[in-house]
Design a protein around this motif. Structure first.
Motif, short mmCIF file in Angstrom:
data_model
loop_
_atom_site.label_atom_id
_atom_site.label_comp_id
_atom_site.label_asym_id
_atom_site.label_seq_id
_atom_site.Cartn_x
_atom_site.Cartn_y
_atom_site.Cartn_z
N THR A 243 67.30 45.13 -4.93
CA THR A 243 67.19 44.20 -6.06
C THR A 243 67.28 45.01 -7.35
OG1 THR A 243 65.65 42.95 -4.71
CG2 THR A 243 65.75 42.35 -7.03
N VAL A 244 68.05 44.50 -8.31
CA VAL A 244 68.17 45.20 -9.59
C VAL A 244 66.87 45.00 -10.37
CG1 VAL A 244 69.47 45.39 -11.74
CG2 VAL A 244 70.67 44.82 -9.61
N ARG A 245 66.25 46.13 -10.75
CA ARG A 245 65.00 46.03 -11.52
C ARG A 245 65.27 46.22 -13.01
NH1 ARG A 245 60.32 46.47 -8.25
NH2 ARG A 245 59.13 46.62 -10.19
N ASP A 246 66.20 47.13 -13.31
CA ASP A 246 66.57 47.35 -14.71
C ASP A 246 68.03 47.81 -14.73
OD1 ASP A 246 67.01 48.19 -17.30
OD2 ASP A 246 65.01 49.09 -17.55
N ALA A 247 68.90 46.86 -15.02
CA ALA A 247 70.34 47.15 -14.92
C ALA A 247 70.75 48.26 -15.90
CB ALA A 247 71.15 45.88 -15.19
N ALA A 248 70.25 48.23 -17.11
CA ALA A 248 70.66 49.21 -18.12
C ALA A 248 70.20 50.61 -17.76
CB ALA A 248 70.10 48.80 -19.48
N ALA A 249 69.01 50.73 -17.17
CA ALA A 249 68.48 52.04 -16.81
C ALA A 249 68.91 52.50 -15.42
CB ALA A 249 66.95 52.01 -16.89
N GLY A 250 69.56 51.62 -14.69
CA GLY A 250 70.03 51.97 -13.34
C GLY A 250 68.88 52.07 -12.35
N ILE A 251 67.90 51.16 -12.48
CA ILE A 251 66.77 51.18 -11.54
C ILE A 251 66.88 49.98 -10.61
CG2 ILE A 251 64.25 51.11 -11.31
CD1 ILE A 251 64.11 52.30 -14.16
N ILE A 252 66.75 50.28 -9.32
CA ILE A 252 66.78 49.21 -8.33
C ILE A 252 65.53 49.33 -7.46
CG2 ILE A 252 69.30 49.04 -8.19
CD1 ILE A 252 68.84 50.74 -5.50
N ILE A 265 74.04 49.81 -14.17
CA ILE A 265 74.58 48.75 -13.30
C ILE A 265 75.22 47.73 -14.23
CG2 ILE A 265 73.99 47.03 -11.56
CD1 ILE A 265 71.51 48.85 -10.93
N THR A 266 76.54 47.71 -14.21
CA THR A 266 77.24 46.91 -15.22
C THR A 266 77.55 45.48 -14.75
OG1 THR A 266 79.26 47.93 -14.42
CG2 THR A 266 78.30 48.85 -16.44
N ASN A 267 77.81 45.32 -13.47
CA ASN A 267 78.26 44.01 -13.01
C ASN A 267 77.12 43.07 -12.58
OD1 ASN A 267 80.86 44.82 -13.43
ND2 ASN A 267 81.11 45.61 -11.35
N HIS A 268 75.90 43.55 -12.67
CA HIS A 268 74.76 42.73 -12.23
C HIS A 268 73.67 42.76 -13.29
CE1 HIS A 268 76.40 42.44 -8.17
NE2 HIS A 268 76.78 43.70 -8.34
N LYS A 269 72.89 41.75 -13.26
CA LYS A 269 71.78 41.72 -14.22
C LYS A 269 70.46 41.89 -13.46
CE LYS A 269 71.62 36.65 -14.38
NZ LYS A 269 72.48 36.37 -13.25
N THR A 270 69.45 42.16 -14.20
CA THR A 270 68.12 42.37 -13.61
C THR A 270 67.72 41.16 -12.76
OG1 THR A 270 67.54 43.73 -15.50
CG2 THR A 270 65.70 42.89 -14.17
N GLY A 271 67.26 41.47 -11.55
CA GLY A 271 66.82 40.41 -10.63
C GLY A 271 67.86 40.07 -9.59
N ASP A 272 69.11 40.54 -9.78
CA ASP A 272 70.18 40.25 -8.81
C ASP A 272 69.96 41.02 -7.50
OD1 ASP A 272 71.44 38.62 -10.51
OD2 ASP A 272 73.21 39.89 -10.87
N LYS A 273 70.39 40.39 -6.40
CA LYS A 273 70.40 41.09 -5.11
C LYS A 273 71.72 41.85 -5.02
CE LYS A 273 66.67 39.12 -3.23
NZ LYS A 273 65.46 39.88 -3.02
N ILE A 274 71.66 43.11 -4.65
CA ILE A 274 72.90 43.90 -4.55
C ILE A 274 72.93 44.68 -3.23
CG2 ILE A 274 73.21 44.17 -7.04
CD1 ILE A 274 72.04 47.03 -6.67
N SER A 275 74.12 45.21 -2.96
CA SER A 275 74.25 46.09 -1.79
C SER A 275 74.59 47.49 -2.25
CB SER A 275 75.39 45.59 -0.88
OG SER A 275 74.97 44.45 -0.21
N LEU A 276 73.95 48.46 -1.64
CA LEU A 276 74.20 49.86 -1.96
C LEU A 276 74.61 50.57 -0.68
CD1 LEU A 276 71.00 50.30 -3.99
CD2 LEU A 276 73.22 50.95 -4.91
N ALA A 277 75.35 51.63 -0.84
CA ALA A 277 75.73 52.41 0.34
C ALA A 277 75.38 53.87 0.10
CB ALA A 277 77.21 52.26 0.58
N VAL A 278 75.05 54.53 1.18
CA VAL A 278 74.77 55.95 1.05
C VAL A 278 75.32 56.66 2.29
CG1 VAL A 278 72.41 55.76 2.01
CG2 VAL A 278 72.99 57.65 0.49
N ARG A 279 75.99 57.78 2.06
CA ARG A 279 76.54 58.56 3.16
C ARG A 279 75.40 59.27 3.90
NH1 ARG A 279 81.56 56.79 4.04
NH2 ARG A 279 82.91 56.92 2.22
N PRO A 280 75.55 59.56 5.18
CA PRO A 280 74.48 60.22 5.94
C PRO A 280 74.07 61.55 5.32
CG PRO A 280 76.17 59.42 7.41
CD PRO A 280 76.69 59.22 6.02
#
Lengths: 354, 263
Positions: A243-252, A265-280
């Motif tokens: 969940t985006v906590r602070d889009a401008a600061a990049g906190i999820i 986070i430019t395409n979402h606003k605070t409170g949005d549900k998002i998907s993130l990926a991370v390599r092993p």
């Protein structure tokens, strides 16, 4: 101007369109791989370049010449097939000489070129053998020599390693790349094996449902995937719901815990549900030692001992993460069910497009 | 289990007797031309008969021409259908089976009506024209065997990839057919050729009704007028057919052992 240009290429079989508006520029001497799952249209594009399929619309030009209306035997293209396609009635030397004989080259030139090609693939002692007397790897090297003998302007490789066993596949792909570099021949390589594409290509075209999803160097494709498909298809990927906590600061927030991802986070606003990926490789076992990493509480689901590495799957709340750790003989791996700390390199997290 | 095997042996023995006894009878009778002793007189009479040599020679030439025409017609057709028109295969199979259900006499009467001396193409007006007509008739009679043999041979190789490989090397269609496809279906073509040869050598109806000096009508002529010679001729005809069948077996086994080596 590029050596090989594919513009607005489209191919339909009846009502089904298998290639949509495909565009690509390839420089002379470049090694480009088409990577994608079965049915994504990569072989169809290759076959249109070879002339075995006629585009529904679009243009293909090689060396500035439009080749769409040329027959396959007029395009001066070398092709290597998955099924080798050596002529069973001819010896290795006769197979390599076939294209030269068709071109009515003088016998002395044919003999010299055959010898040169057989030396190139390190099979000069097997010229008198028939294809059935060779191993799969040897047959494919002969097929490569045959395709190169006529000095084609473009080399097309249609999953040439798929029928070979793992060890031969690795050695042959390196051999193909070395030969390609030596001859400086423009090459298109079709594969569904990401490791193959990543290891030998100058650039990769990741294809999905008839479209080029992303075109770029292997490093770029792996580290900066432009879409969810590319991210999931190339390499192993862990995805998180957050969940985006602070889009401008990049906190999820992942599983209720704040994580700095190190980018706006430019395409979402605070409170949005998002998907993130991370390599092993951005996940490790234990507390974070770097302030740019985040530590989360996890529970081990499974542990697979693979020798030098240990593959671990762990639950981080609702999310499942898979990662590898090196074997350490003095520190036994965790057991399934054990509660552990898992750290994530937040800066390496990828915000997935939809 | 033992009972089953007993009845199997009985069935086999009955089958052998059914086929072999008439043959032995014919062979034995063909050797009795000279009273009181077995001799090869009947064979000598037949083999030294100039009509035998002329008709047998004629039929051999016709068989060879039929084989060439059959190969030229069937190999490219079967190849093209497999390569580009696979949906047409059932239709082609049906067409090639028709000679088995349409009697030769019906076909030859059709030929005579269509190509007689007052037709638009008066092939029966000359010996050469009639020979050409007979070759086409024989080609049609052999079509079910030649087509199946070639089609099976084409099915055993990856013609699409080989064609594309040859095309990418600059080869024309004719070059591909001659240098790549034909050599790889040669065994199948030979099987079809031997069957064609066996059919043409003994064929009677078409040759008789088109009034050509073939071996079939000669067989009938001898059979109607002589005693021992027809039996000798029957044995010779059987021998020719068996040699053809034996050659098919040889080339098929050769092909199978080659395929096994390839694997």
């Amino acid at each position: 101007m590029s050596f090989l240009t594919i513009s607005h290429l489209k191919k339909s079989f009846g009502a089904t369109t298998v290639v949509h508006d495909f565009n690509l520029d390839i420089e002379k001497g470049e090694f480009v791989s088409f990577l994608g799952p079965s049915g994504c249209g990569k072989t169809t594009v290759l076959r249109m370049v070879a002339g075995f399929e006629t585009p529904t619309s679009g243009k293909i030009s090689i060396g500035g010449q439009d080749v769409v209306n040329l027959k396959p035997n007029q395009r001066n293209i070398g092709m290597v097939f998955q099924a080798y396609a050596l002529f069973p009635n001819m010896t290795v030397a006769q197979n390599v000489a076939f294209g030269l004989k068709v071109a009515k080259k003088p016998q002395a030139e044919i003999d010299a070129t055959v010898q040169e090609m057989l030396s190139l693939i390190k099979l000069d002692h097997l010229g008198d053998r028939y294809p059935y007397q060779l191993s799969g790897g040897q047959q494919q090297r002969v097929a490569l020599a045959r395709a190169l003998a006529t000095k084609p302007q473009v080399l097309l490789l249609d999953e040439p390693l798929s029928a070979l066993d793992a060890k031969i596949r690795v050695s042959l792909r390196e051999e193909i790349r070395a030969i390609q570099r030596k001859l400086g021949i423009t090459t298109i390589f079709v594969t569904h094996d990401q490791e193959e594409a990543l290891s030998i290509s100058d650039r990769i075209v990741v294809m999905y449902e008839g479209k080029a999803e992303q075109v770029g160097a292997p490093f770029e494709i792996y580290n900066q995937p432009s879409s969810r498909f590319v991210a999931s298809f190339v390499g192993t990927l862990n995805t998180f719901d957050a969940t985006v906590r602070d889009a401008a600061a990049g906190i999820i927030a992942i599983d209720g815990k704040d994580v700095m991802i190190g980018q706006k986070i430019t395409n979402h606003k605070t409170g949005d549900k998002i998907s993130l990926a991370v390599r092993p490789e951005a996940v490790s076992l234990g507390e974070a030692t770097d302030k740019r990493e985040t530590t989360l509480d996890g529970k081990i689901n499974s542990v697979h001992f693979l020798g030098s590495v240990i593959r671990i799957r762990a639950s981080l709340g609702e999310n499942i993460v898979s990662f590898d750790t090196f074997n350490n003989p003095s520190a036994p791996p965790p057991s399934p069910g054990e509660n552990v700390k898992v750290s994530l390199a937040a800066k390496d997290m990828l915000l997935l497009g939809q | 289990m033992k009972t089953n095997r007993f009845w199997s042996w009985i069935a086999l023995a009955f089958g052998i007797l059914y086929f072999v006894v008439p043959l032995i009878g014919t062979l034995e009778f063909s050797l009795r031309m000279r009273r009181g002793v077995y001799s090869l007189d009947a064979y000598w009479v037949i083999l030294s008969d100039p009509r035998f040599q002329a008709t047998f020679g004629y039929s051999i030439v016709m068989a060879l021409v039929t084989i060439v025409v059959g190969i030229v017609l069937v190999v490219p057709t079967a190849y093209w259908v497999r390569l580009r028109l696979p949906s047409w295969r059932p239709f082609l199979e049906f067409i090639t089976l028709l000679p088995l259900v349409i009697p030769a006499i019906v076909v030859v009467f059709g030929y005579i009506r269509l190509y007689n001396t007052s037709s638009f193409l008066p092939l029966t007006g000359s010996a050469m024209g009639t020979n050409i007509l007979l070759v086409f008739g024989y080609t049609m009679l052999a079509l079910p065997y030649m087509y199946r043999a070639v089609d099976t041979g084409l099915g055993a190789i990856d013609i699409r990839t080989m064609t594309e490989a040859a095309e990418s090397l600059g080869a024309s269609r004719i070059k591909i057919m001659w240098s790549v496809i034909l050599p790889n279906v040669l065994v199948a073509v030979l099987s079809g050729a031997f069957l064609t040869f066996a059919i043409v050598i003994g064929e009677f109806t078409m040759a008789a009704l088109l009034n050509r000096p073939a071996f079939g009508p000669f067989l009938q002529l001898i059979g109607a007028n002589r005693a021992y010679e027809p039996a000798a001729l029957a044995v010779i005809s059987f021998a020719i057919t068996w040699v053809c069948m034996g050659l098919i077996q040889v080339v098929t086994r050769l092909n199978k052992s080659l395929a096994a080596t390839k694997r």
